[in-house]
Design a protein around this motif. Structure first.
Motif, short mmCIF file in Angstrom:
data_model
loop_
_atom_site.label_atom_id
_atom_site.label_comp_id
_atom_site.label_asym_id
_atom_site.label_seq_id
_atom_site.Cartn_x
_atom_site.Cartn_y
_atom_site.Cartn_z
N GLY A 81 0.69 -1.47 0.02
CA GLY A 81 -0.03 0.03 0.09
C GLY A 81 0.86 1.20 0.08
O GLY A 81 1.96 1.42 -0.14
N GLN A 82 0.09 2.40 0.02
CA GLN A 82 0.67 3.78 0.07
C GLN A 82 1.33 3.78 1.47
O GLN A 82 0.65 4.54 2.19
CB GLN A 82 -0.18 4.70 -0.41
CG GLN A 82 -0.72 4.44 -2.02
CD GLN A 82 0.22 4.71 -2.90
OE1 GLN A 82 1.06 5.60 -2.82
NE2 GLN A 82 0.40 3.56 -3.84
N PRO B 123 0.56 4.30 8.66
CA PRO B 123 0.23 2.95 9.62
C PRO B 123 0.06 2.04 8.25
O PRO B 123 -0.44 2.25 7.35
CB PRO B 123 -1.10 3.32 10.18
CG PRO B 123 -1.32 4.71 10.14
CD PRO B 123 -0.51 5.27 9.21
N ASP B 124 0.67 0.88 8.63
CA ASP B 124 0.72 -0.28 7.81
C ASP B 124 -0.90 -0.61 7.41
O ASP B 124 -1.95 -0.32 8.14
CB ASP B 124 1.08 -1.38 8.31
CG ASP B 124 2.49 -1.58 8.71
OD1 ASP B 124 3.04 -2.22 9.42
OD2 ASP B 124 3.23 -0.94 8.04
N ARG B 125 -1.12 -0.67 6.27
CA ARG B 125 -2.48 -0.77 5.72
C ARG B 125 -2.71 -1.77 4.84
O ARG B 125 -3.83 -2.45 4.38
CB ARG B 125 -3.24 0.45 5.24
CG ARG B 125 -2.59 0.96 3.97
CD ARG B 125 -3.17 2.24 3.25
NE ARG B 125 -2.96 2.21 1.78
CZ ARG B 125 -3.91 2.90 1.23
NH1 ARG B 125 -4.81 3.58 1.59
NH2 ARG B 125 -3.61 3.25 -0.01
N GLY B 126 -1.85 -2.37 4.04
CA GLY B 126 -2.12 -3.50 3.27
C GLY B 126 -2.63 -3.06 1.76
O GLY B 126 -3.03 -1.79 1.90
N ALA B 127 -2.80 -3.96 1.19
CA ALA B 127 -3.47 -3.37 -0.11
C ALA B 127 -4.42 -4.70 -0.93
O ALA B 127 -5.26 -4.01 -1.68
CB ALA B 127 -2.30 -3.24 -1.18
N LEU B 128 -4.11 -5.72 -0.49
CA LEU B 128 -4.82 -6.66 -1.40
C LEU B 128 -6.33 -6.92 -1.06
O LEU B 128 -7.08 -7.30 -1.80
CB LEU B 128 -4.05 -8.01 -0.98
CG LEU B 128 -4.29 -8.69 0.59
CD1 LEU B 128 -5.25 -9.59 0.79
CD2 LEU B 128 -2.94 -9.31 0.72
N GLU C 161 -7.48 0.60 -7.55
CA GLU C 161 -5.93 0.53 -7.86
C GLU C 161 -5.24 -0.02 -6.79
O GLU C 161 -4.18 -0.69 -7.22
CB GLU C 161 -5.69 2.02 -8.11
CG GLU C 161 -6.18 2.68 -9.26
CD GLU C 161 -5.63 4.08 -9.74
OE1 GLU C 161 -4.92 4.44 -8.92
OE2 GLU C 161 -5.93 4.67 -10.61
N GLU C 162 -5.51 -0.09 -5.66
CA GLU C 162 -4.64 -0.93 -4.84
C GLU C 162 -4.43 -2.26 -4.95
O GLU C 162 -3.50 -2.84 -4.88
CB GLU C 162 -5.14 -0.45 -3.25
CG GLU C 162 -4.64 0.95 -2.66
CD GLU C 162 -3.18 1.30 -2.73
OE1 GLU C 162 -2.48 0.92 -1.74
OE2 GLU C 162 -2.68 1.78 -3.95
N SER C 163 -5.70 -2.84 -5.21
CA SER C 163 -5.73 -4.10 -5.18
C SER C 163 -4.92 -4.65 -6.70
O SER C 163 -4.28 -5.46 -6.88
CB SER C 163 -7.27 -4.84 -5.53
OG SER C 163 -7.27 -6.27 -5.74
N GLU C 164 -5.04 -3.83 -7.66
CA GLU C 164 -4.41 -3.87 -8.81
C GLU C 164 -3.01 -3.71 -8.76
O GLU C 164 -2.06 -4.42 -9.27
CB GLU C 164 -5.01 -2.94 -9.89
CG GLU C 164 -6.39 -3.05 -10.64
CD GLU C 164 -6.75 -2.00 -11.46
OE1 GLU C 164 -6.15 -1.40 -12.30
OE2 GLU C 164 -8.11 -1.53 -11.23
N ARG C 165 -2.54 -2.92 -7.91
CA ARG C 165 -0.96 -2.61 -7.69
C ARG C 165 -0.55 -3.84 -6.99
O ARG C 165 0.54 -4.37 -7.25
CB ARG C 165 -0.79 -1.50 -6.76
CG ARG C 165 -1.05 -0.16 -7.51
CD ARG C 165 -0.52 1.23 -6.50
NE ARG C 165 -0.62 2.29 -7.43
CZ ARG C 165 -1.59 3.07 -7.35
NH1 ARG C 165 -2.49 3.01 -6.57
NH2 ARG C 165 -1.26 4.14 -8.13
N PHE C 166 -1.31 -4.50 -5.95
CA PHE C 166 -1.05 -5.59 -5.49
C PHE C 166 -0.79 -6.79 -6.20
O PHE C 166 0.28 -7.65 -6.44
CB PHE C 166 -1.89 -6.04 -4.35
CG PHE C 166 -1.78 -7.19 -3.48
CD1 PHE C 166 -0.87 -7.68 -2.64
CD2 PHE C 166 -2.07 -8.60 -4.27
CE1 PHE C 166 -0.44 -8.62 -2.13
CE2 PHE C 166 -1.94 -9.80 -3.54
CZ PHE C 166 -1.05 -9.69 -2.59
N ARG C 167 -1.83 -6.86 -7.37
CA ARG C 167 -1.72 -8.06 -8.45
C ARG C 167 -0.47 -7.90 -9.29
O ARG C 167 0.15 -8.80 -9.80
CB ARG C 167 -2.92 -8.13 -8.95
CG ARG C 167 -4.16 -8.70 -8.23
CD ARG C 167 -5.41 -8.94 -8.99
NE ARG C 167 -6.28 -9.38 -8.17
CZ ARG C 167 -7.63 -10.09 -8.66
NH1 ARG C 167 -7.49 -10.42 -10.02
NH2 ARG C 167 -8.49 -10.73 -7.93
#
Length: 168
Positions: A36-37, A41-46, A51-57
């Motif tokens: 994630g961005q 705080p850690d926020r994850g992305a998946l 867009e966050e999920s697309e970035r993860f993939r």
């Protein structure tokens, strides 16, 4: 994909990191997938739609291939904060889908997929803030993927911050 900046470094950057590890004489044993961005705080992305999920993939195979090239045997995935206005069930379904993709990539390189619980004081929107919550997701990923390579990352710092009793 119409993303400004993908979390996929140029091959020259990966080569430079690999050389730096070799020059330092250290062994990388684990690597995080795109989280994630950050900073913040850690926020994850998946589990975050869009867009966050697309970035993860987009990062899955790059991270797995790099991990394999340096002998790392573990890949860590941060679940993702809850997003206001998004049904938590939708986020959980997306997370499972993405974690299955990550488990397959980890399996391809002979690695395990680690799923981490964070702590509620520092990451109040993160849904996995206990060992049982993270283990439940691990079990779902293993059942959905059929691989059995998802594992719980026991981060003692986060667990203690959540008030879990840590004992041998």
């Amino acid at each position: 994909m119409a993303l400004d900046r993908l979390p996929t470094p140029e091959q020259s950057e990966l080569d430079a990191l690999k050389r730096a590890l070799e020059d330092a004489g250290v062994q990388l044993t684990g690597l995080n997938f795109y989280a994630g961005q950050l900073p913040g705080p850690d926020r994850g992305a998946l589990s975050i739609p869009g867009e966050e999920s697309e970035r993860f993939r987009a990062n899955i195979d790059v991270a797995a291939d790099f991990a394999h090239s340096v002998g790392a045997t573990a890949l860590n995935a941060l679940y993702g904060n809850r997003v206001e206005g998004v049904d938590p069930a939708q986020q959980d379904a997306l997370a499972l889908e993405n974690l299955v993709l990550a488990a397959r990539a980890a399996d391809r390189i002979g690695a395990v997929l680690l799923i981490e619980a964070l702590n509620k004081p520092e990451s109040p929107l993160y849904p996995l803030v206990s060992a049982p919550a993270a283990v439940e997701v691990v079990d779902k990923v293993n059942a959905a993927s059929g691989l059995g390579n998802a594992r719980f990352l026991m981060d003692l710092y986060h667990l203690s911050m959540n008030g879990e009793e840590l004992r041998p």
